[in-house]
Design a protein around this motif. Structure first.
Motif, mmCIF file in Angstrom:
data_model
loop_
_atom_site.group_PDB
_atom_site.id
_atom_site.type_symbol
_atom_site.label_atom_id
_atom_site.label_comp_id
_atom_site.label_asym_id
_atom_site.label_seq_id
_atom_site.Cartn_x
_atom_site.Cartn_y
_atom_site.Cartn_z
ATOM 1 N N PRO A 146 1.069 -1.058 -0.112
ATOM 2 C CA PRO A 146 0.216 0.310 0.169
ATOM 3 C C PRO A 146 0.540 1.459 0.269
ATOM 4 C CG PRO A 146 -1.307 -1.645 1.401
ATOM 5 C CD PRO A 146 0.472 -2.515 0.885
ATOM 6 N N ALA A 147 2.558 1.173 0.355
ATOM 7 C CA ALA A 147 2.621 2.126 0.821
ATOM 8 C C ALA A 147 3.824 2.365 -0.297
ATOM 9 C CB ALA A 147 4.012 2.055 1.840
ATOM 10 N N LYS A 148 3.518 1.620 -1.599
ATOM 11 C CA LYS A 148 4.534 1.555 -2.755
ATOM 12 C C LYS A 148 4.204 2.058 -3.315
ATOM 13 C CE LYS A 148 7.839 -0.713 -5.228
ATOM 14 N NZ LYS A 148 8.869 -1.807 -5.070
ATOM 15 N N ILE A 149 2.055 1.945 -3.535
ATOM 16 C CA ILE A 149 1.295 2.009 -4.795
ATOM 17 C C ILE A 149 0.891 3.704 -3.912
ATOM 18 C CG2 ILE A 149 -1.869 2.367 -4.955
ATOM 19 C CD1 ILE A 149 -0.604 -0.868 -4.543
ATOM 20 N N ALA A 150 1.028 3.521 -2.509
ATOM 21 C CA ALA A 150 0.741 5.753 -2.659
ATOM 22 C C ALA A 150 1.333 6.617 -3.066
ATOM 23 C CB ALA A 150 0.182 6.001 -0.933
ATOM 24 N N LYS A 151 2.750 6.007 -2.728
ATOM 25 C CA LYS A 151 4.241 6.660 -3.627
ATOM 26 C C LYS A 151 3.204 7.286 -5.067
ATOM 27 C CE LYS A 151 9.310 7.945 -3.783
ATOM 28 N NZ LYS A 151 10.274 7.065 -3.208
ATOM 29 N N PHE A 152 3.590 5.628 -5.171
ATOM 30 C CA PHE A 152 2.891 6.125 -6.742
ATOM 31 C C PHE A 152 2.082 6.828 -7.854
ATOM 32 C CE2 PHE A 152 1.755 3.613 -10.983
ATOM 33 C CZ PHE A 152 2.896 3.548 -11.605
ATOM 34 N N VAL A 153 0.690 7.190 -7.142
ATOM 35 C CA VAL A 153 -0.122 7.385 -7.143
ATOM 36 C C VAL A 153 -0.471 8.968 -6.893
ATOM 37 C CG1 VAL A 153 -0.988 4.953 -8.299
ATOM 38 C CG2 VAL A 153 -1.877 5.798 -5.882
ATOM 39 N N GLY A 154 0.513 9.668 -5.682
ATOM 40 C CA GLY A 154 0.642 11.031 -5.281
ATOM 41 C C GLY A 154 -0.434 10.737 -3.540
ATOM 42 N N ALA A 155 -0.177 9.946 -2.672
ATOM 43 C CA ALA A 155 -1.479 9.254 -1.809
ATOM 44 C C ALA A 155 -0.399 9.374 -1.221
ATOM 45 C CB ALA A 155 -2.433 8.612 -2.090
ATOM 46 N N ASN A 156 -1.097 8.537 0.779
ATOM 47 C CA ASN A 156 -0.375 8.896 1.639
ATOM 48 C C ASN A 156 -0.564 7.393 2.146
ATOM 49 O OD1 ASN A 156 0.441 11.004 2.263
ATOM 50 N ND2 ASN A 156 -1.335 11.811 3.396
ATOM 51 N N SER A 157 -0.228 6.323 2.735
ATOM 52 C CA SER A 157 -0.320 4.682 2.275
ATOM 53 C C SER A 157 -1.011 4.288 3.418
ATOM 54 C CB SER A 157 1.166 3.868 2.883
ATOM 55 O OG SER A 157 1.271 4.732 4.410
ATOM 56 N N ASP A 158 -1.988 5.527 4.075
ATOM 57 C CA ASP A 158 -2.736 4.754 5.008
ATOM 58 C C ASP A 158 -4.285 5.370 4.123
ATOM 59 O OD1 ASP A 158 -3.181 7.707 4.886
ATOM 60 O OD2 ASP A 158 -3.096 7.720 7.212
ATOM 61 N N GLU A 159 -4.293 5.788 2.541
ATOM 62 C CA GLU A 159 -5.585 6.037 1.960
ATOM 63 C C GLU A 159 -5.806 5.293 1.093
ATOM 64 O OE1 GLU A 159 -5.714 11.119 1.847
ATOM 65 O OE2 GLU A 159 -3.601 9.839 0.804
ATOM 66 N N ILE A 160 -4.595 3.530 0.938
ATOM 67 C CA ILE A 160 -4.803 2.846 -0.133
ATOM 68 C C ILE A 160 -4.869 1.335 0.708
ATOM 69 C CG2 ILE A 160 -3.430 1.630 -1.648
ATOM 70 C CD1 ILE A 160 -3.560 4.271 -2.297
ATOM 71 N N ALA A 161 -6.103 1.263 -0.235
ATOM 72 C CA ALA A 161 -6.838 -0.075 0.041
ATOM 73 C C ALA A 161 -7.142 -0.882 -0.746
ATOM 74 C CB ALA A 161 -8.023 -0.430 0.457
ATOM 75 N N LEU A 162 -6.454 -2.383 -0.776
ATOM 76 C CA LEU A 162 -6.214 -3.756 -1.610
ATOM 77 C C LEU A 162 -6.830 -3.974 -1.961
ATOM 78 C CD1 LEU A 162 -2.426 -5.175 -0.153
ATOM 79 C CD2 LEU A 162 -3.163 -3.465 -1.960
ATOM 80 N N THR A 163 -7.196 -3.797 -3.464
ATOM 81 C CA THR A 163 -8.727 -4.988 -3.998
ATOM 82 C C THR A 163 -7.832 -5.799 -5.293
ATOM 83 O OG1 THR A 163 -8.875 -3.689 -6.141
ATOM 84 C CG2 THR A 163 -9.450 -3.279 -3.575
ATOM 85 N N HIS A 164 -9.209 -6.272 -5.539
ATOM 86 C CA HIS A 164 -8.737 -7.375 -6.842
ATOM 87 C C HIS A 164 -9.527 -7.154 -8.168
ATOM 88 C CE1 HIS A 164 -9.744 -10.066 -3.381
ATOM 89 N NE2 HIS A 164 -8.690 -10.467 -3.677
ATOM 90 N N ASN A 165 -9.651 -6.027 -8.032
ATOM 91 C CA ASN A 165 -9.718 -5.196 -9.732
ATOM 92 C C ASN A 165 -10.497 -3.835 -9.257
ATOM 93 O OD1 ASN A 165 -12.707 -5.579 -9.217
ATOM 94 N ND2 ASN A 165 -11.774 -8.034 -9.612
ATOM 95 N N VAL A 166 -10.973 -3.240 -10.285
ATOM 96 C CA VAL A 166 -11.061 -1.634 -10.367
ATOM 97 C C VAL A 166 -12.924 -1.809 -10.189
ATOM 98 C CG1 VAL A 166 -12.176 0.527 -11.937
ATOM 99 C CG2 VAL A 166 -10.032 -1.437 -12.404
ATOM 100 N N THR A 167 -13.713 -3.586 -10.374
ATOM 101 C CA THR A 167 -15.038 -2.962 -9.717
ATOM 102 C C THR A 167 -15.219 -3.018 -8.534
ATOM 103 O OG1 THR A 167 -15.453 -3.715 -12.392
ATOM 104 C CG2 THR A 167 -17.154 -4.291 -10.745
ATOM 105 N N GLU A 168 -13.625 -4.254 -7.893
ATOM 106 C CA GLU A 168 -14.742 -4.700 -6.336
ATOM 107 C C GLU A 168 -13.814 -2.755 -5.848
ATOM 108 O OE1 GLU A 168 -12.036 -6.745 -2.549
ATOM 109 O OE2 GLU A 168 -11.568 -7.657 -5.027
ATOM 110 N N GLY A 169 -13.602 -2.497 -6.384
ATOM 111 C CA GLY A 169 -13.076 -0.888 -5.472
ATOM 112 C C GLY A 169 -13.927 -0.085 -5.743
ATOM 113 N N ILE A 170 -14.545 0.180 -6.467
ATOM 114 C CA ILE A 170 -15.563 0.694 -7.265
ATOM 115 C C ILE A 170 -17.678 0.679 -6.385
ATOM 116 C CG2 ILE A 170 -17.795 1.208 -9.608
ATOM 117 C CD1 ILE A 170 -15.712 1.662 -10.866
ATOM 118 N N ASN A 171 -17.418 -0.402 -6.031
ATOM 119 C CA ASN A 171 -18.692 -1.278 -5.212
ATOM 120 C C ASN A 171 -18.320 -1.056 -3.702
ATOM 121 O OD1 ASN A 171 -20.452 -3.686 -6.418
ATOM 122 N ND2 ASN A 171 -18.745 -3.358 -7.601
ATOM 123 N N ILE A 172 -17.126 -0.555 -2.860
ATOM 124 C CA ILE A 172 -17.000 -0.478 -1.888
ATOM 125 C C ILE A 172 -17.422 1.271 -1.995
ATOM 126 C CG2 ILE A 172 -15.478 0.684 -0.442
ATOM 127 C CD1 ILE A 172 -13.963 -2.286 -1.114
ATOM 128 N N GLY A 173 -17.136 1.832 -2.790
ATOM 129 C CA GLY A 173 -17.374 3.247 -3.069
ATOM 130 C C GLY A 173 -18.539 3.392 -3.105
#
Length: 425
Positions: free
Chosen positions: A99-126
């Motif tokens: 999560p920290a590595k992804i966060a740095k890659f996309v301009g976020a903080n590590s505590d703002e990244i949740a791991l998912t299996h795909n985009v659809t899963e993330g959209i459903n959470i939202g």
């Protein structure tokens, strides 16, 4: 330098054991290292080295990265090594640093990244976590992928929300005007793609999110085509959530993704899927059947349980691969190929209907089009016979075709595709 005969023989023996393909891969990998310098989008020698690091069949002209981004060898090797380590040594987990590595890659903080299996899963959470009641309105486009359309339609069916739609304009300004015209007292959410899957138009998400904030609305972005295609700074974009994946433009493992949830939005976005890691560690079912503490003080509240060692090692390796080349260099290269594709299609004049805007800020690596008086399915089938992989776009009755290029592509690939277009035109 002193000659070390023993080490020389050892190195020579190891080199001799490699196949010619492996030697090519090693040389290509060495040629990728540019020390963070700019690489010209027209440096064909450099980008040819990049192509050597993908296992894509040499007789396949692959122009469908928007669906599926083939992984390079370093990602595949990292996945295999990590999975073998887990299965040989019984190691568990090993995804905590991702999560920290992804966060740095996309301009976020590590505590703002949740791991998912795909985009659809993330959209459903939202979609299901945002507080909405019957008759509250959500704004979508007429160019949605099923992964962003179905969750909201499902919530409409179950809870009675209302979906309103706009068609993206030919310019960023026109798109903003169309969104603004839909906003009324019942509007609660703007849930828009960063880059629609249909024709690859780059929407002005920063301005869309600013509009949402000004109107007191939530901004939930389908970012399937953002991560890896272009440099991202999610804090600068200003969205509440951004759902993306690793298997498209990041060239990572299939079945991996992430959801960015803005820190200040986490207490608003309710979590429903819970398990190990989603709580703050203070629960005791023996004493009381309620969560003693609360949710994890991070986006970890949105995912829990066992994660795949090999897959997340691959995500980490995919980010390393991109950063070795440089995200800006990658963006420039694929945007250049996208522009080249547009130019070649536009040479046919009115015989081609280009659906993707030519406005500089509204285009990148994906182009949607139609051939006048030609059944899009027939053209798709003809490309398949020539081992040219593109995508049909039947969504919303668009009945068009889509071409998407990445760093393993070249102008020669585009030219081969254009030769097929010429036959039909």
């Amino acid at each position: 330098m002193k000659f070390d005969r023993r080490n020389f023989i050892k190195s020579a023996t190891a080199l001799a054991a490699l196949t010619f393909t492996e030697v090519e891969r090693l040389a290509a990998a060495e040629g990728l290292k540019n020390g963070g310098k700019n690489v010209s989008e027209d440096d064909e020698a450099y980008w040819s080295n990049v192509r050597q690091l993908f296992p894509l069949s040499k007789d396949l002209t692959y122009l469908n990265n928007g669906t599926f981004g083939p992984s390079p060898y370093p990602v595949i090797d990292a996945m295999r090594t990590s999975q073998m380590d887990a299965d040989m040594m019984g190691n568990y987990g090993s995804y905590d640093a991702v999560p920290a590595k992804i966060a740095k890659f996309v301009g976020a903080n590590s505590d703002e990244i949740a791991l998912t299996h795909n985009v659809t899963e993330g959209i459903n959470i939202g979609c299901w976590g945002v507080p909405l009641k019957r008759n509250d309105e959500v704004i979508l486009t007429t160019h949605e992928h099923v992964g962003n359309a179905a969750p909201w339609m499902n919530r409409q069916k179950i809870t009675g929300i209302v979906i309103r739609k706009y068609t993206p304009g030919a310019t960023a300004d026109e798109t903003l005007e169309r969104i603004n015209a839909l906003i009324n007292k019942n509007t609660r959410v703007i849930a828009t793609p960063h880059i629609p899957c249909t024709q690859g138009q780059v929407l002005p998400v920063k301005e869309i999110c600013a509009l949402a904030r000004d109107k007191g609305l939530y901004s939930l972005i389908d970012g399937a085509h953002g991560a890896g295609m272009m440099p991202l700074d999610l804090h600068d974009i200003g969205c509440d959530t951004y759902a993306s994946c690793s298997h498209k433009w990041m060239l990572g493992p299939k079945g991996t993704g992430f959801l960015y949830v803005r820190k200040g939005f986490q207490d608003t976005l309710q979590t429903y899927y819970s398990g190990g890691g989603t709580d703050d560690g203070h629960w005791d079912l023996a004493k009381t059947p309620v969560m003693v503490g609360g949710y994890a003080p991070s986006a970890h509240r949105y995912f829990g349980g066992t994660q795949a060692n090999g897959l997340y090692a691959g995500v980490s390796a995919a980010i390393d691969f991109i950063e070795t080349i440089g995200q800006k260099n990658i963006h420039n290269r694929i945007k250049s190929l996208g522009k080249y594709t547009q130019d070649q299609l536009l040479q046919f004049g009115k015989k081609i209907e280009l659906l993707t805007p030519t406005e500089e800020r509204s285009r990148c690596a994906v182009n949607g089009f139609r051939i006048k008086d030609v059944d899009y399915k027939k053209f798709f089938e003809a490309c398949g016979e020539k081992k040219i992989r593109i995508r049909m776009v039947p969504e919303m009755g668009l009945n068009c075709l889509r071409v998407s290029t990445h760093i393993y592509n070249s102008k020669a690939d585009v030219d081969k595709f254009i030769d097929e277009v010429r036959k039909f035109v």
